[in-house]
Design a protein around this motif. Structure first.
Motif, PDB file in Angstrom:
ATOM      1  N   MET A 181      49.330 -18.974  27.017  1.00  0.00           N
ATOM      2  CA  MET A 181      48.087 -18.342  26.657  1.00  0.00           C
ATOM      3  C   MET A 181      47.081 -18.612  27.776  1.00  0.00           C
ATOM      4  N   THR A 182      46.423 -17.606  28.244  1.00  0.00           N
ATOM      5  CA  THR A 182      45.398 -17.784  29.269  1.00  0.00           C
ATOM      6  C   THR A 182      44.024 -17.673  28.630  1.00  0.00           C
ATOM      7  N   TRP A 183      43.128 -18.536  29.053  1.00  0.00           N
ATOM      8  CA  TRP A 183      41.759 -18.550  28.528  1.00  0.00           C
ATOM      9  C   TRP A 183      40.867 -17.692  29.401  1.00  0.00           C
ATOM     10  N   LEU A 211      34.437 -17.018  27.982  1.00  0.00           N
ATOM     11  CA  LEU A 211      34.581 -17.344  26.573  1.00  0.00           C
ATOM     12  C   LEU A 211      34.745 -18.850  26.381  1.00  0.00           C
ATOM     13  N   PHE A 212      35.560 -19.463  27.213  1.00  0.00           N
ATOM     14  CA  PHE A 212      35.783 -20.904  27.148  1.00  0.00           C
ATOM     15  C   PHE A 212      34.482 -21.665  27.414  1.00  0.00           C
ATOM     16  N   VAL A 245      29.875 -26.173  21.338  1.00  0.00           N
ATOM     17  CA  VAL A 245      30.328 -27.482  20.849  1.00  0.00           C
ATOM     18  C   VAL A 245      29.412 -28.592  21.369  1.00  0.00           C
ATOM     19  N   ALA A 246      29.016 -28.524  22.622  1.00  0.00           N
ATOM     20  CA  ALA A 246      28.128 -29.541  23.203  1.00  0.00           C
ATOM     21  C   ALA A 246      26.769 -29.551  22.513  1.00  0.00           C
ATOM     22  N   VAL A 247      26.211 -28.390  22.249  1.00  0.00           N
ATOM     23  CA  VAL A 247      24.908 -28.312  21.568  1.00  0.00           C
ATOM     24  C   VAL A 247      25.034 -28.831  20.137  1.00  0.00           C
TER      25      VAL A 247
END
Length: 115
Positions: A1-3, A7-8, A15-17
């Motif tokens: 699967m390629t990201w 989007l990543f 997630v950081a926020v």
């Protein structure tokens, strides 16, 4: 699967926020420690917190020096707080300031006397 890189990166930022909003830091010097304020209750806000056994209570006092105060009491105490908000008694509230990495200083109730 390629990201997909954009989007990543967006997902990583979200997630950081979200994580940063949970990290508490020391509030400014003038808000450190336990504080008290006395005044008549002028307004209350009730909100449910999902399906948990807790709810959010926001309190405004008639005292112009008093900040907006917050509390997450157990649902079993809700009728007590509803009665207190309806009767609008004179109360003394003990509270503490909390500050998170993201967001303003918020004031959390530890004890309400006189209700």
């Amino acid at each position: 699967m390629t990201w997909n890189k954009p989007l990543f990166l967006i997902l990583l930022l979200v997630v950081a926020v979200a994580f940063a909003t949970t990290i508490e830091i020391e509030p400014p010097q003038k808000y450190r420690g336990t504080m008290q304020v006395t005044g008549r209750i002028s307004e209350c806000t009730f909100d449910s917190l999902n399906r948990s056994s807790m709810f959010f209570l926001g309190v405004k006092l008639s005292n112009p020096e008093a900040p907006y105060l917050r509390m997450n009491p157990e649902k079993v105490d809700r009728s007590r707080f509803e009665r207190m908000c309806r009767d609008k008694p004179l109360v003394r509230i003990t509270y503490k300031a909390k500050l998170r990495v993201i967001g303003p200083v918020r004031f959390w109730i530890e004890q309400i006397d006189g209700a």
